[in-house]
Design a protein around this motif. Structure first.
Motif, PDB file in Angstrom:
ATOM      1  N   GLU A  22       0.828  -1.201   0.000  1.00 14.70           N
ATOM      2  CA  GLU A  22       0.000   0.000   0.000  1.00 14.70           C
ATOM      3  C   GLU A  22       0.868   1.260   0.000  1.00 14.70           C
ATOM      4  O   GLU A  22       0.369   2.340  -0.286  1.00 14.70           O
ATOM      5  CB  GLU A  22      -0.920   0.015   1.231  1.00 14.70           C
ATOM      6  CG  GLU A  22      -2.008  -1.035   1.176  1.00 14.70           C
ATOM      7  CD  GLU A  22      -2.917  -0.999   2.395  1.00 14.70           C
ATOM      8  OE1 GLU A  22      -2.485  -0.511   3.453  1.00 14.70           O
ATOM      9  OE2 GLU A  22      -4.055  -1.476   2.278  1.00 14.70           O
ATOM     10  N   HIS A  23       2.147   1.127   0.331  1.00 12.68           N
ATOM     11  CA  HIS A  23       3.015   2.303   0.356  1.00 12.68           C
ATOM     12  C   HIS A  23       3.303   2.845  -1.039  1.00 12.68           C
ATOM     13  O   HIS A  23       3.789   3.950  -1.167  1.00 12.68           O
ATOM     14  CB  HIS A  23       4.321   1.998   1.095  1.00 12.68           C
ATOM     15  CG  HIS A  23       4.121   1.815   2.562  1.00 12.68           C
ATOM     16  ND1 HIS A  23       3.705   2.836   3.383  1.00 12.68           N
ATOM     17  CD2 HIS A  23       4.244   0.725   3.356  1.00 12.68           C
ATOM     18  CE1 HIS A  23       3.588   2.378   4.625  1.00 12.68           C
ATOM     19  NE2 HIS A  23       3.901   1.102   4.633  1.00 12.68           N
ATOM     20  N   GLY A  24       2.989   2.100  -2.066  1.00 13.46           N
ATOM     21  CA  GLY A  24       3.177   2.598  -3.417  1.00 13.46           C
ATOM     22  C   GLY A  24       1.880   2.692  -4.185  1.00 13.46           C
ATOM     23  O   GLY A  24       1.890   2.843  -5.398  1.00 13.46           O
ATOM     24  N   ILE A  31       0.618   5.116   5.338  1.00 15.12           N
ATOM     25  CA  ILE A  31       1.748   5.661   6.083  1.00 15.12           C
ATOM     26  C   ILE A  31       1.947   4.834   7.338  1.00 15.12           C
ATOM     27  O   ILE A  31       0.995   4.265   7.883  1.00 15.12           O
ATOM     28  CB  ILE A  31       1.568   7.154   6.440  1.00 15.12           C
ATOM     29  CG1 ILE A  31       0.304   7.393   7.242  1.00 15.12           C
ATOM     30  CG2 ILE A  31       1.567   8.010   5.198  1.00 15.12           C
ATOM     31  CD1 ILE A  31       0.160   8.833   7.691  1.00 15.12           C
ATOM     32  N   ASP A  32       3.191   4.762   7.781  1.00 16.97           N
ATOM     33  CA  ASP A  32       3.546   4.073   9.012  1.00 16.97           C
ATOM     34  C   ASP A  32       3.849   5.126  10.074  1.00 16.97           C
ATOM     35  O   ASP A  32       4.667   6.008   9.849  1.00 16.97           O
ATOM     36  CB  ASP A  32       4.790   3.196   8.814  1.00 16.97           C
ATOM     37  CG  ASP A  32       4.523   2.021   7.899  1.00 16.97           C
ATOM     38  OD1 ASP A  32       3.364   1.624   7.754  1.00 16.97           O
ATOM     39  OD2 ASP A  32       5.507   1.515   7.341  1.00 16.97           O
ATOM     40  N   PHE A  33       3.164   5.016  11.212  1.00 16.08           N
ATOM     41  CA  PHE A  33       3.362   5.991  12.284  1.00 16.08           C
ATOM     42  C   PHE A  33       4.388   5.490  13.290  1.00 16.08           C
ATOM     43  O   PHE A  33       4.460   4.290  13.567  1.00 16.08           O
ATOM     44  CB  PHE A  33       2.045   6.216  13.048  1.00 16.08           C
ATOM     45  CG  PHE A  33       1.019   6.975  12.259  1.00 16.08           C
ATOM     46  CD1 PHE A  33       1.023   8.360  12.225  1.00 16.08           C
ATOM     47  CD2 PHE A  33       0.032   6.306  11.550  1.00 16.08           C
ATOM     48  CE1 PHE A  33       0.082   9.072  11.502  1.00 16.08           C
ATOM     49  CE2 PHE A  33      -0.922   7.006  10.816  1.00 16.08           C
ATOM     50  CZ  PHE A  33      -0.905   8.387  10.792  1.00 16.08           C
ATOM     51  N   PHE A  80      -0.795  -8.460  12.523  1.00 16.90           N
ATOM     52  CA  PHE A  80      -1.355  -7.239  13.114  1.00 16.90           C
ATOM     53  C   PHE A  80      -0.321  -6.122  13.020  1.00 16.90           C
ATOM     54  O   PHE A  80       0.807  -6.276  13.487  1.00 16.90           O
ATOM     55  CB  PHE A  80      -1.715  -7.537  14.568  1.00 16.90           C
ATOM     56  CG  PHE A  80      -2.177  -6.359  15.366  1.00 16.90           C
ATOM     57  CD1 PHE A  80      -3.154  -5.496  14.898  1.00 16.90           C
ATOM     58  CD2 PHE A  80      -1.643  -6.120  16.628  1.00 16.90           C
ATOM     59  CE1 PHE A  80      -3.596  -4.422  15.659  1.00 16.90           C
ATOM     60  CE2 PHE A  80      -2.073  -5.054  17.406  1.00 16.90           C
ATOM     61  CZ  PHE A  80      -3.051  -4.199  16.912  1.00 16.90           C
ATOM     62  N   GLU A  81      -0.700  -5.007  12.385  1.00 17.42           N
ATOM     63  CA  GLU A  81       0.218  -3.871  12.221  1.00 17.42           C
ATOM     64  C   GLU A  81      -0.472  -2.604  12.711  1.00 17.42           C
ATOM     65  O   GLU A  81      -1.044  -1.854  11.920  1.00 17.42           O
ATOM     66  CB  GLU A  81       0.637  -3.712  10.754  1.00 17.42           C
ATOM     67  CG  GLU A  81       1.500  -4.852  10.233  1.00 17.42           C
ATOM     68  CD  GLU A  81       2.107  -4.564   8.871  1.00 17.42           C
ATOM     69  OE1 GLU A  81       1.829  -3.504   8.287  1.00 17.42           O
ATOM     70  OE2 GLU A  81       2.883  -5.421   8.407  1.00 17.42           O
ATOM     71  N   PRO A  82      -0.410  -2.321  14.025  1.00 12.66           N
ATOM     72  CA  PRO A  82      -1.122  -1.152  14.553  1.00 12.66           C
ATOM     73  C   PRO A  82      -0.573   0.179  14.050  1.00 12.66           C
ATOM     74  O   PRO A  82      -1.234   1.202  14.185  1.00 12.66           O
ATOM     75  CB  PRO A  82      -0.948  -1.296  16.077  1.00 12.66           C
ATOM     76  CG  PRO A  82       0.246  -2.159  16.267  1.00 12.66           C
ATOM     77  CD  PRO A  82       0.264  -3.098  15.083  1.00 12.66           C
ATOM     78  N   TRP A  83       0.599   0.185  13.464  1.00 10.90           N
ATOM     79  CA  TRP A  83       1.239   1.422  12.989  1.00 10.90           C
ATOM     80  C   TRP A  83       0.892   1.772  11.546  1.00 10.90           C
ATOM     81  O   TRP A  83       1.153   2.873  11.094  1.00 10.90           O
ATOM     82  CB  TRP A  83       2.760   1.283  13.107  1.00 10.90           C
ATOM     83  CG  TRP A  83       3.312   0.218  12.210  1.00 10.90           C
ATOM     84  CD1 TRP A  83       3.742   0.386  10.915  1.00 10.90           C
ATOM     85  CD2 TRP A  83       3.464  -1.175  12.507  1.00 10.90           C
ATOM     86  NE1 TRP A  83       4.143  -0.831  10.399  1.00 10.90           N
ATOM     87  CE2 TRP A  83       3.984  -1.804  11.357  1.00 10.90           C
ATOM     88  CE3 TRP A  83       3.218  -1.954  13.644  1.00 10.90           C
ATOM     89  CZ2 TRP A  83       4.251  -3.164  11.306  1.00 10.90           C
ATOM     90  CZ3 TRP A  83       3.486  -3.310  13.586  1.00 10.90           C
ATOM     91  CH2 TRP A  83       3.999  -3.897  12.438  1.00 10.90           C
ATOM     92  N   HIS A  84       0.327   0.836  10.797  1.00 10.77           N
ATOM     93  CA  HIS A  84       0.164   0.998   9.341  1.00 10.77           C
ATOM     94  C   HIS A  84      -1.290   1.338   8.999  1.00 10.77           C
ATOM     95  O   HIS A  84      -2.178   0.506   9.188  1.00 10.77           O
ATOM     96  CB  HIS A  84       0.611  -0.308   8.667  1.00 10.77           C
ATOM     97  CG  HIS A  84       0.454  -0.337   7.180  1.00 10.77           C
ATOM     98  ND1 HIS A  84       1.518  -0.324   6.318  1.00 10.77           N
ATOM     99  CD2 HIS A  84      -0.654  -0.389   6.403  1.00 10.77           C
ATOM    100  CE1 HIS A  84       1.077  -0.377   5.069  1.00 10.77           C
ATOM    101  NE2 HIS A  84      -0.242  -0.420   5.102  1.00 10.77           N
ATOM    102  N   TRP A  85      -1.492   2.549   8.502  1.00 12.38           N
ATOM    103  CA  TRP A  85      -2.842   3.039   8.178  1.00 12.38           C
ATOM    104  C   TRP A  85      -2.860   3.518   6.747  1.00 12.38           C
ATOM    105  O   TRP A  85      -1.934   4.179   6.289  1.00 12.38           O
ATOM    106  CB  TRP A  85      -3.206   4.213   9.113  1.00 12.38           C
ATOM    107  CG  TRP A  85      -3.307   3.813  10.550  1.00 12.38           C
ATOM    108  CD1 TRP A  85      -2.284   3.450  11.385  1.00 12.38           C
ATOM    109  CD2 TRP A  85      -4.494   3.709  11.329  1.00 12.38           C
ATOM    110  NE1 TRP A  85      -2.762   3.139  12.626  1.00 12.38           N
ATOM    111  CE2 TRP A  85      -4.121   3.295  12.626  1.00 12.38           C
ATOM    112  CE3 TRP A  85      -5.853   3.947  11.059  1.00 12.38           C
ATOM    113  CZ2 TRP A  85      -5.055   3.099  13.648  1.00 12.38           C
ATOM    114  CZ3 TRP A  85      -6.776   3.762  12.073  1.00 12.38           C
ATOM    115  CH2 TRP A  85      -6.372   3.339  13.348  1.00 12.38           C
TER     116      TRP A  85
HETATM  117 ZN   LIG Z   1       3.480   0.104   6.435  1.00 10.59          ZN
END
Ligand SMILES: [Zn+2]
Length: 92
Positions: A22-24, A31-33, A80-85
Motif C-alpha cells: 500500500e506504500h506505493g 503511512i507508518d506511524f 497485526f500492524e497497529p502502525w500501518h494506516w
Molecule cells: Zn506500512
C-alpha cells in the motif's frame, strides 16, 4: 525471507510482495506511524499498541480518511500492524 525460514506464506504475512504494498498505491496510500519518542510498532508492536497515540488513531484516524489496514485476525491473515494506516479518498 530468512527471518521466516524462507516461507513465502509466512513472509507475506509480514511484508508485502513486490508490487503489492500500500506504500506505493496512489489511490490507497499508506503511512507508518511512530510516536515522537521514536516508538516504532514495526519493531515493537505491543509497545506501539499501548501508546496513547495509537488510542488517538483508533478514535480519530477515520475522521481524516485513514483506516487500519491490518487489524488483528484480519481476513488476509496478515500480521497485526497497529502502525500501518491507509488513506481512502472519499467518493466524489
Ligand atoms: Zn506500512
Amino acid at each position: 525471507m530468512s527471518n521466516h525460514d524462507y516461507s513465502i506464506t509466512e513472509t507475506n504475512r509480514h511484508v508485502a510482495l513486490p508490487g503489492y504494498s500500500e506504500h506505493g498505491n496512489p489511490s490507497q496510500q499508506a503511512i507508518d506511524f511512530i510516536n515522537q519518542d521514536g516508538i516504532n510498532g514495526e519493531y515493537d508492536p505491543p509497545a506501539f499498541e499501548a501508546l496513547p497515540e495509537y488510542a488517538w488513531l483508533q478514535a480519530n484516524a477515520g475522521k481524516f480518511g485513514f483506516t487500519l489496514s491490518y487489524p488483528r485476525n484480519n481476513p488476509m491473515n496478515s500480521a497485526f500492524e497497529p502502525w500501518h494506516w491507509h488513506y481512502q479518498a472519499p467518493d466524489a
